[in-house]
Design a protein around this motif. Structure first.
Motif, PDB file in Angstrom:
ATOM      1  N   HIS A 138       9.976  -3.018   1.857  1.00 58.33           N
ATOM      2  CA  HIS A 138      10.384  -3.233   3.246  1.00 58.33           C
ATOM      3  C   HIS A 138       9.750  -2.153   4.098  1.00 58.33           C
ATOM      4  O   HIS A 138       9.906  -0.955   3.847  1.00 58.33           O
ATOM      5  N   GLY A 139       9.002  -2.558   5.108  1.00 57.16           N
ATOM      6  CA  GLY A 139       8.349  -1.596   5.976  1.00 57.16           C
ATOM      7  C   GLY A 139       7.309  -2.269   6.839  1.00 57.16           C
ATOM      8  O   GLY A 139       7.294  -3.492   6.992  1.00 57.16           O
ATOM      9  N   VAL A 140       6.426  -1.456   7.390  1.00 59.10           N
ATOM     10  CA  VAL A 140       5.319  -1.939   8.219  1.00 59.10           C
ATOM     11  C   VAL A 140       4.054  -1.265   7.713  1.00 59.10           C
ATOM     12  O   VAL A 140       4.065  -0.084   7.358  1.00 59.10           O
ATOM     13  N   GLY A 146      -8.941   3.359  10.914  1.00 62.14           N
ATOM     14  CA  GLY A 146      -9.528   3.164   9.603  1.00 62.14           C
ATOM     15  C   GLY A 146      -8.710   3.726   8.464  1.00 62.14           C
ATOM     16  O   GLY A 146      -9.143   3.680   7.311  1.00 62.14           O
ATOM     17  N   ILE A 147      -7.514   4.224   8.739  1.00 62.24           N
ATOM     18  CA  ILE A 147      -6.673   4.857   7.723  1.00 62.24           C
ATOM     19  C   ILE A 147      -5.414   4.018   7.532  1.00 62.24           C
ATOM     20  O   ILE A 147      -4.661   3.766   8.483  1.00 62.24           O
ATOM     21  N   GLY A 148      -5.179   3.571   6.295  1.00 60.83           N
ATOM     22  CA  GLY A 148      -4.035   2.721   5.999  1.00 60.83           C
ATOM     23  C   GLY A 148      -2.754   3.523   5.848  1.00 60.83           C
ATOM     24  O   GLY A 148      -2.697   4.494   5.087  1.00 60.83           O
ATOM     25  N   ILE A 149      -1.722   3.107   6.583  1.00 62.45           N
ATOM     26  CA  ILE A 149      -0.464   3.846   6.611  1.00 62.45           C
ATOM     27  C   ILE A 149       0.708   2.899   6.403  1.00 62.45           C
ATOM     28  O   ILE A 149       0.768   1.812   6.989  1.00 62.45           O
ATOM     29  N   LEU A 150       1.655   3.326   5.574  1.00 63.32           N
ATOM     30  CA  LEU A 150       2.945   2.655   5.439  1.00 63.32           C
ATOM     31  C   LEU A 150       3.942   3.341   6.344  1.00 63.32           C
ATOM     32  O   LEU A 150       4.081   4.569   6.318  1.00 63.32           O
ATOM     33  N   LEU A 151       4.644   2.561   7.150  1.00 60.36           N
ATOM     34  CA  LEU A 151       5.750   3.082   7.948  1.00 60.36           C
ATOM     35  C   LEU A 151       7.042   2.564   7.349  1.00 60.36           C
ATOM     36  O   LEU A 151       7.248   1.353   7.262  1.00 60.36           O
ATOM     37  N   ARG A 152       7.913   3.480   6.923  1.00 60.53           N
ATOM     38  CA  ARG A 152       9.173   3.082   6.301  1.00 60.53           C
ATOM     39  C   ARG A 152      10.345   3.709   7.037  1.00 60.53           C
ATOM     40  O   ARG A 152      10.186   4.622   7.838  1.00 60.53           O
ATOM     41  N   GLY A 153      11.525   3.212   6.735  1.00 63.34           N
ATOM     42  CA  GLY A 153      12.740   3.723   7.351  1.00 63.34           C
ATOM     43  C   GLY A 153      13.817   2.656   7.338  1.00 63.34           C
ATOM     44  O   GLY A 153      13.546   1.489   7.055  1.00 63.34           O
ATOM     45  N   ASP A 187      -6.500   4.497  -9.041  1.00 62.09           N
ATOM     46  CA  ASP A 187      -6.103   5.403  -7.967  1.00 62.09           C
ATOM     47  C   ASP A 187      -6.140   4.763  -6.581  1.00 62.09           C
ATOM     48  O   ASP A 187      -6.132   5.465  -5.576  1.00 62.09           O
ATOM     49  N   THR A 188      -6.162   3.434  -6.521  1.00 60.17           N
ATOM     50  CA  THR A 188      -6.236   2.754  -5.216  1.00 60.17           C
ATOM     51  C   THR A 188      -5.184   1.669  -5.091  1.00 60.17           C
ATOM     52  O   THR A 188      -5.072   0.803  -5.957  1.00 60.17           O
ATOM     53  N   ILE A 189      -4.427   1.756  -3.988  1.00 59.46           N
ATOM     54  CA  ILE A 189      -3.455   0.717  -3.636  1.00 59.46           C
ATOM     55  C   ILE A 189      -3.845   0.138  -2.284  1.00 59.46           C
ATOM     56  O   ILE A 189      -4.173   0.887  -1.354  1.00 59.46           O
ATOM     57  N   ILE A 190      -3.847  -1.176  -2.190  1.00 64.35           N
ATOM     58  CA  ILE A 190      -4.053  -1.804  -0.885  1.00 64.35           C
ATOM     59  C   ILE A 190      -2.740  -2.397  -0.400  1.00 64.35           C
ATOM     60  O   ILE A 190      -1.906  -2.822  -1.197  1.00 64.35           O
ATOM     61  N   GLY A 191      -2.562  -2.402   0.899  1.00 68.05           N
ATOM     62  CA  GLY A 191      -1.414  -3.046   1.512  1.00 68.05           C
ATOM     63  C   GLY A 191      -1.862  -4.321   2.197  1.00 68.05           C
ATOM     64  O   GLY A 191      -2.931  -4.356   2.819  1.00 68.05           O
ATOM     65  N   THR A 192      -1.067  -5.374   2.072  1.00 70.81           N
ATOM     66  CA  THR A 192      -1.382  -6.632   2.719  1.00 70.81           C
ATOM     67  C   THR A 192      -0.076  -7.351   3.052  1.00 70.81           C
ATOM     68  O   THR A 192       1.010  -6.808   2.835  1.00 70.81           O
ATOM     69  N   HIS A 193      -0.170  -8.553   3.572  1.00 73.89           N
ATOM     70  CA  HIS A 193       0.999  -9.335   3.965  1.00 73.89           C
ATOM     71  C   HIS A 193       1.298 -10.364   2.883  1.00 73.89           C
ATOM     72  O   HIS A 193       0.527 -10.532   1.934  1.00 73.89           O
ATOM     73  N   LEU A 228      -1.424   7.025   3.300  1.00 75.58           N
ATOM     74  CA  LEU A 228      -0.303   7.817   3.818  1.00 75.58           C
ATOM     75  C   LEU A 228       0.971   6.992   3.819  1.00 75.58           C
ATOM     76  O   LEU A 228       0.963   5.814   4.175  1.00 75.58           O
ATOM     77  N   ASP A 229       2.060   7.634   3.435  1.00 81.11           N
ATOM     78  CA  ASP A 229       3.390   7.021   3.455  1.00 81.11           C
ATOM     79  C   ASP A 229       4.231   7.835   4.425  1.00 81.11           C
ATOM     80  O   ASP A 229       4.512   9.010   4.186  1.00 81.11           O
ATOM     81  N   ILE A 230       4.606   7.223   5.558  1.00 79.85           N
ATOM     82  CA  ILE A 230       5.356   7.935   6.591  1.00 79.85           C
ATOM     83  C   ILE A 230       6.742   7.319   6.734  1.00 79.85           C
ATOM     84  O   ILE A 230       6.873   6.111   6.961  1.00 79.85           O
ATOM     85  N   GLU A 231       7.747   8.146   6.603  1.00 82.15           N
ATOM     86  CA  GLU A 231       9.125   7.687   6.745  1.00 82.15           C
ATOM     87  C   GLU A 231       9.666   8.118   8.099  1.00 82.15           C
ATOM     88  O   GLU A 231       9.625   9.304   8.450  1.00 82.15           O
ATOM     89  N   LEU A 232      10.139   7.150   8.869  1.00 79.61           N
ATOM     90  CA  LEU A 232      10.761   7.426  10.160  1.00 79.61           C
ATOM     91  C   LEU A 232      12.266   7.605   9.939  1.00 79.61           C
ATOM     92  O   LEU A 232      12.926   6.734   9.379  1.00 79.61           O
ATOM     93  N   THR A 233      12.803   8.752  10.384  1.00 80.77           N
ATOM     94  CA  THR A 233      14.220   9.062  10.170  1.00 80.77           C
ATOM     95  C   THR A 233      14.863   9.466  11.480  1.00 80.77           C
ATOM     96  O   THR A 233      14.182   9.860  12.435  1.00 80.77           O
TER      97      THR A 233
END
Length: 304
Positions: A138-140, A146-153, A187-193, A228-233
């Protein structure tokens, strides 16, 4: 992991079916293709028989040079391993002997007009992503410069709103709500829908928007490597120190560690700007630059 069949390959790459049409539902389990040049020459010690077999000009021209008896022997030695399928590139012809053996053994024989090297890259990439270990979180997922980021919270913390601000600043949405992570290398993870939410972003008080329709095609991209994995709190006084450099933290997905940051929210705080700063700072670190090291050097120079 999804199940990929030979029929999926036929549909994805518009392949011509020359033989074995009754066996297109057979599953493909290996992610890399193989060119059986050595095997046609009689060397089978490392034959990747469970992989899709690609027959380029070298393989087909070699078979054409053999006598009928020897050619039948060489082909028979390979088809007895029952590879998933054979794909002939560059629309090569003169394949009656291959069609005969593939029909008898129930092995699909397919053909493409694409050149061999290009086609192998396309199929390798497709199979690697389709057969990769995956998980959904669950996230965005966004691509920032050009940098892939996960936004979680937690739900309602402002992930989608932050993504919307980033999109308006020229960055791209990859997935909202359900982010599919795929491990395509050690060592590589891709994010998609997940397909259902493609291009859609859900905003509280506004509803569902299609970012491509609203902001143009550049507002969306299909996938991105996650770095990058960024958690919004929620903001908590004294919860974060104002140190020059925080201790590195990581989040693990599919046995791969991703650098982790926490951004606390407070009214008036430019969260999207902080995400941009985190992305750019990560990029500079990959180039060997550290703002802290630079700052400490300046302090030393001024103290001399």
């Amino acid at each position: 992991m999804k199940c990929v069949t030979i029929h999926d390959l036929v549909e994805r790459f518009s392949l011509e079916v020359l033989a074995g049409s009754a066996h297109l539902n057979q599953a493909i389990t290996k992610s890399r293709v193989n060119r059986p040049g050595l095997e046609f020459a009689g060397y089978f010690e490392f034959f990747s028989h469970a992989h899709v077999q690609i027959l380029g000009q070298k393989e087909i021209n070699y078979l054409h040079t053999l006598s009928e008896t020897e050619r039948n022997s060489r082909i028979g030695n390979i088809v007895r391993y029952h590879p998933p399928c054979f794909i002939v590139t560059r629309n090569q012809g003169g394949l009656k002997y291959l069609i005969k053996y593939c029909e008898e053994e129930g092995i699909p024989l397919l053909r493409t007009k694409e050149p061999t090297s290009k086609f192998m890259e396309l199929v390798d990439d497709y199979l690697a992503k389709q057969l990769a270990p995956e998980m959904t979180i669950h996230g965005v997922c966004v691509n920032v410069s050009g940098i892939g980021i996960l936004l979680r919270g937690i739900s309602g913390v402002g992930k989608s709103e932050t993504a919307h601000t980033l999109i308006r600043r020229g960055h791209r949405l990859v997935a909202d709500d359900a982010v599919v992570l795929k491990k395509i290398s050690p060592d590589t993870i891709i994010g998609t829908h997940d397909g259902k939410t493609k291009e859609f972003l859900a905003l509280r008080s506004i509803g569902l928007i299609n970012v491509s329709r609203l902001y143009g095609r550049k507002a969306f991209q299909d996938e991105t490597p996650i770095v990058l994995d960024i958690e919004l709190t929620k903001w908590e006084d004294q919860a974060l120190n104002n140190q020059l450099e925080m201790e590195p933290m990581f989040t693990e997905y599919l046995d791969i560690r991703i650098p982790h940051l926490e951004i606390q929210l407070q009214p008036g705080r430019d969260v999207a700007g902080l995400v941009e700063a985190a992305a750019n700072n990560w990029y500079l670190r990959q180039q060997g630059y550290s703002a802290v090291e630079d700052f400490m050097k300046r302090l030393e120079q001024h103290s001399e």
